[in-house]
Scaffold this active site. Structure first.
Site, short mmCIF file in Angstrom:
data_model
loop_
_atom_site.label_atom_id
_atom_site.label_comp_id
_atom_site.label_asym_id
_atom_site.label_seq_id
_atom_site.Cartn_x
_atom_site.Cartn_y
_atom_site.Cartn_z
N CYS A 154 0.88 -1.18 0.00
CA CYS A 154 0.00 0.00 0.00
C CYS A 154 0.91 1.22 0.00
CB CYS A 154 -0.90 0.00 1.23
SG CYS A 154 -1.74 -1.58 1.52
N ALA A 156 1.29 4.31 -1.77
CA ALA A 156 1.06 5.76 -1.86
C ALA A 156 0.80 6.36 -0.48
CB ALA A 156 -0.12 6.01 -2.79
N PRO A 157 1.14 7.62 -0.23
CA PRO A 157 1.67 8.58 -1.21
C PRO A 157 3.16 8.43 -1.52
CG PRO A 157 1.38 9.63 0.92
CD PRO A 157 0.84 8.25 1.06
N GLY A 159 6.19 8.09 0.89
CA GLY A 159 7.30 8.36 1.81
C GLY A 159 8.08 7.11 2.17
N ASP A 177 -0.44 0.44 -5.12
CA ASP A 177 -1.51 1.08 -4.35
C ASP A 177 -2.79 1.04 -5.17
OD1 ASP A 177 -1.52 2.99 -1.68
OD2 ASP A 177 -3.17 3.42 -3.05
N ARG A 182 -3.80 8.34 -5.90
CA ARG A 182 -2.68 8.34 -4.95
C ARG A 182 -1.42 7.81 -5.61
NH1 ARG A 182 -3.39 8.16 0.71
NH2 ARG A 182 -2.25 6.22 0.87
N ASP A 208 -5.66 -4.18 -6.51
CA ASP A 208 -6.22 -4.28 -5.17
C ASP A 208 -5.26 -5.18 -4.39
OD1 ASP A 208 -7.57 -5.11 -2.85
OD2 ASP A 208 -9.53 -4.89 -3.82
N ASP A 226 1.60 -1.37 4.88
CA ASP A 226 1.26 -0.13 5.61
C ASP A 226 -0.19 0.19 5.26
OD1 ASP A 226 1.82 2.24 7.15
OD2 ASP A 226 1.85 3.34 5.27
N CYS A 281 -1.13 4.06 11.22
CA CYS A 281 -0.91 5.30 11.99
C CYS A 281 -2.10 5.52 12.93
CB CYS A 281 -0.65 6.48 11.08
SG CYS A 281 -1.80 6.67 9.73
#
Length: 354
Positions: A154, A156-157, A159, A177, A182, A208, A226, A281
């Site tokens: 996963c 994107a975006p 970092g 992604d 994104r 997906d 992530d 997060c």
């Protein structure tokens, strides 16, 4: 007959999504974090702290010195030196498990200086990337080795994808992604930071992620998962694109199921002996440890795959000066936002496919 009828509002007053998010967090996280919750809550609502991920591909040798003059330090290279002062015997082991090629500058605890915007070098590559420094911990936990085939499920975006490339070790990096918009942002980051010959080692896709094992199962040495989550800091402070909007209630309720499916796809994408890092997060145990525990059960019961959760407690020792860690995770590690070290939240757990 001519009396005026009282007018009723057709819709209930709209409660801001940020208020709904905070109400939800107050009821669930106060139980989870107890006496820590008021300070974590205050930090979530204050300005986030950033780190500057140094771009090894840019001609920017002057930048580290410039940042050090401002009192910023590379928290990654600094950590093993500090660990050495505490306990000699573990420091060699700790240093070995951290990629020294990734450099990320942060200001000390309590210092809320902001970094200047990134600048291009002579070839147009930007000198650093501003991100939540805690977002690097899952990448460091993955511990990429030379010529590893790496999957960022996963991505994107972008970092963490950029950080994976900074190791200089990815033999091949698959950055995926599901969101095409994104993925555009991911392409922009790759073009702004990474030279063409390195970009050629990256394949960007928009599958997906839940179906990844049907595309390329059992082929990667390292997999980063992530996952989409309640993005607690964003949800508490931004109305835009907030998962606590009433119309997104179903999507929010389905998150743990989506996270579990993505983690399972990540486990199945790893080679036997390969490693998977799961991260969010969010502070929510339902999105963190519970997802990991469920994945371990399903891997064994449905796929006959033995998966072992690795101990990452040395990260707490190594990075205690930079981040505030929660000490009570059943599995994995959790960075708590703190007013003097306002990074995170960031949960990460490392799994090994046996």
């Amino acid at each position: 007959r001519h009396r005026h009828k009282e007018k009723w509002a057709a819709t209930a007053p709209r409660i801001p999504a940020t208020r709904l998010a905070l109400h939800h967090f107050d009821s669930s996280y106060s139980l989870r974090l107890g006496a820590l919750w008021p300070s974590v809550r205050a930090a979530l609502l204050c300005e986030q702290k950033y780190g500057a991920l140094f771009n090894n591909f840019a001609a920017a040798d002057h930048v580290p010195q410039e940042l050090e003059l401002l009192d910023a330090t590379d928290f990654i290279s600094e950590a093993p030196q500090k660990a050495q002062q505490w306990q000699q015997e573990t420091s060699a082991l700790l240093s070995a498990s951290i990629s020294s090629k990734i450099k990320c500058y942060t200001f000390p605890r309590g210092n809320i200086t902001r970094f200047r915007p990134a600048r291009p070098d002579a070839l147009g590559l930007l000198d650093y990337y501003l991100m939540d420094a805690a977002s690097l911990l899952p990448v460091l936990a993955l511990n990429v080795q030379p010529d590893d085939f790496v999957l960022d499920l996963c991505a994107a975006p972008g970092g963490k994808t950029l950080a994976l490339l900074q190791t200089g070790f990815c033999g091949h990096l698959a950055a995926n992604d599901v969101s095409i918009s994104r993925t555009k942002r991911l392409y922009e980051i790759l073009h702004s930071y990474v030279p063409r010959e390195v970009r050629d080692t990256v394949s960007v896709t928009s599958y997906d992620g839940r179906d990844w094992d049907q595309v390329k199962g059992g082929t990667f040495h390292k997999v980063l998962v992530d996952v989409p989550c309640t993005t607690d800091r964003h949800s508490a402070t931004e109305e835009d694109n907030n998962i606590f909007h009433k119309r997104r209630a179903k999507e929010r309720q389905m998150l743990p199921m989506l996270q579990l499916q993505l983690l399972m796809a990540g486990i199945l994408a790893a080679k036997p002996g390969g490693e998977v890092v799961y991260s969010t997060c969010s502070l929510s145990p339902l999105q963190n440890e519970c997802v990991v525990e469920r994945a371990l059960d399903i891997a064994g019961a449905q796929f006959n795959i033995s998966v072992h959760a690795e101990d990452l407690s040395h990260f707490r020792t190594l990075f205690q000066d930079t981040f505030s860690f929660f000490s009570d995770c059943r599995l994995g590690e959790l960075v708590l936002p703190h007013l003097t070290a306002n990074f995170g939240p960031m949960y990460f757990c490392k799994l090994r496919r046996m």
